[in-house]
Design an enzyme around this catalytic site. Sequence first.
Site, mmCIF file in Angstrom:
data_model
loop_
_atom_site.group_PDB
_atom_site.id
_atom_site.type_symbol
_atom_site.label_atom_id
_atom_site.label_comp_id
_atom_site.label_asym_id
_atom_site.label_seq_id
_atom_site.Cartn_x
_atom_site.Cartn_y
_atom_site.Cartn_z
ATOM 1 N N GLU A 1 -10.508 6.082 4.582
ATOM 2 C CA GLU A 1 -9.637 5.761 5.521
ATOM 3 C C GLU A 1 -9.677 6.114 7.127
ATOM 4 O OE1 GLU A 1 -5.820 4.682 3.940
ATOM 5 O OE2 GLU A 1 -6.392 5.698 1.976
ATOM 6 N N ASP B 1 0.798 -1.214 -0.034
ATOM 7 C CA ASP B 1 0.202 -0.118 -0.027
ATOM 8 C C ASP B 1 0.744 1.373 -0.110
ATOM 9 O OD1 ASP B 1 -2.216 1.583 0.062
ATOM 10 O OD2 ASP B 1 -3.314 0.252 1.494
#
Length: 683
Positions: free
Chosen positions: A571, A338
């Site tokens: 997020e 990521d």
Amino acid sequence: GCLHRVIDPRTRINTHIYMASPLTSADDEALIEEILARLTLREKLGQMMQPDWRTFRSAPKLSEAGAAVLPAWAGSAVKRALNAPLTDEQCDRSVGRHCLGSVLGGGGACPTPNEPLAWQAQAAAMQRAALRASSGLPLLVCNDSVHGQANLRDATLFPHHIGQGCMRDEGLVEELGALAARESAACGINWIFSPCAAVALDLRWGRTYESFSEDPALCGRLSAAEVRGIQRCGLPMAACAKHWVADGGTALGTGKFDMGGIGKAVKSFGLDQGNADCDDAELRATHVAPYLPALAEGVLTVMVSYSSLNGVKCHASRALVTGLLKEELGFRGVVVSDYNAVQQCGGSYSAAVCKVVNAGVDIVMTAGGLFGDLTWRRQLEELEAAVGRGDVPAERVDDAVRRVLRVKVACGLLRRAAASTPAGGDAAAAASRCPLFDAAVPPMGDAACVGCEAHRAAARRAVAKSCVLLVNEGGILPLPAGEGGRPAAELLVTGIAADSLGRQCGGWSLEWQGCEGNAFTTGTTIADAIRAVQPGARLVSGRAAGRQAPSAGAASRPVAVVVTGEAPYAEGFGDVEELRLPPADVRAAVALADAGWAVVLLLVTGRPLLLPPPLLSRVAAVLVAWLPGTEGDGVADVLFGRAPATGRLSFSWPHAMDQAAAAARLKGPLFPFGHGLQTRAVG
């Protein structure tokens, strides 16, 4: 065992009955080995680095924008500088000189102007630089097209995954995946970071809306369907199942969300990037299971989670990445990190990158100096030094690059060149002069498809199918549409989300954290969609909403549609302590009901939110539209019966905050998993 046990054992998937697709043929593998043998170490390492293409410009750092996640960022001078058109020289100096194998644009990244032809021009410039490099390999160009090409203005944005889970329609999920892929391909993109196969087990998590469901089996079926749509769209395109693994199972308070220069969200109630405490049986049954259908379907890439499992960072876990994913499950594609996740795995970058690459991560995705001082060029140097010291074995590098080449072959970017042997000539000599593979800028999609009528019609169908009717007292829905533009009953529309494309679209929509208002893209708000059916409907905003009295002497009961829900987030910024509706809209809905209106509560949200008893006891209907995207007409279709209400909850709905975790909802949720009242289409 795991902290959260939510799924009846009968719905769990046996990990041993699935094996990953081989992805390529024997001839393909022979080509891959021939190319690999020709590459130098530096050329190989370039294939393992994936920088944000905004770092290719001579522009200010992202952190110099100040609060980059705020709406003001969208119009800032720093963003305009970062998104200025890339020149051939800039592409040669970055992609070409370092033989990069892939690039990405993070949330909010877009060329100027933000339109398909500018995207294509930029992608073509980067591809030409890649082909001019000593390796000559085409480039993987990546994007977070998680509900459409969400970095592109005027693209079709579909319902987020939580809504798609409520459709219970694998064929439509596949279709949406294909449409997202086509609008992405129209921008020169050939690798999409979707689907998210996470099983979200706590509604307070800021990524709940990226999950199809709390049910692993449903997540698995729909993830595989999206993979089919993306990878069979008719153009070179790779899908990416993410985030490996158990990112949806982190424990409350363990979240350590930290994106460096662009923001932190370390909260006492944090979940994002936290730790999941699971034994092996629960890990497989709940969190690995949704990946298996996607692996069997041939998903080409898997992204690792920022989070930890039993105290070990997933990126640094060889047992998870190599042992379980690659060896046991047979995954032969690419494992990608990521964004900037490597830096979280060691005290120094050198130590961290050794851990991560040796764990089995093949490509390092990095901001690369977009904020902070750690440029991707320095990261390449650190990786090369680690290989030179023997800290990263050459065999591990070869395995990683072999996988990158396999993805490029499997999605159609790399093909063996046809040997041309003159009549009577020496075939061996001709073959030695012939290039191994065709070197051409990959085909791009049709720019005219972006936001086209057919794509928006499909999105509208999906919006209607994703809506879930929780309450429908006296069958008030569908509302009568009236005749000749005259409403059958007095109709009032209010609420903070009634006239807001930003709230409909949510996070990952033109900006990483989403946008407010309506100016950022093209679409139809729910208020406009309602007024298209009933032009006489009144839109009232602010404090005046709760003071509206129905007209005297009306022949039928007046209706107030209160459209409320969450502001956009993504997020860790979306981790919350309470699942609350906006208090002002709750007060307005109660006041309207007390004044004699039949209140239809319409929720625009990325997760189930608490419905206070004083509110729930007063409303006539509750319809959940989730985060529907740009096509608000689909919501109006259900309200007025142009489409039936058929959606079913993909997450059970809590009574109170003590049911935010899925395990607590096993005992008497307000509305169970699968709940959804049905209506028929009229007319």
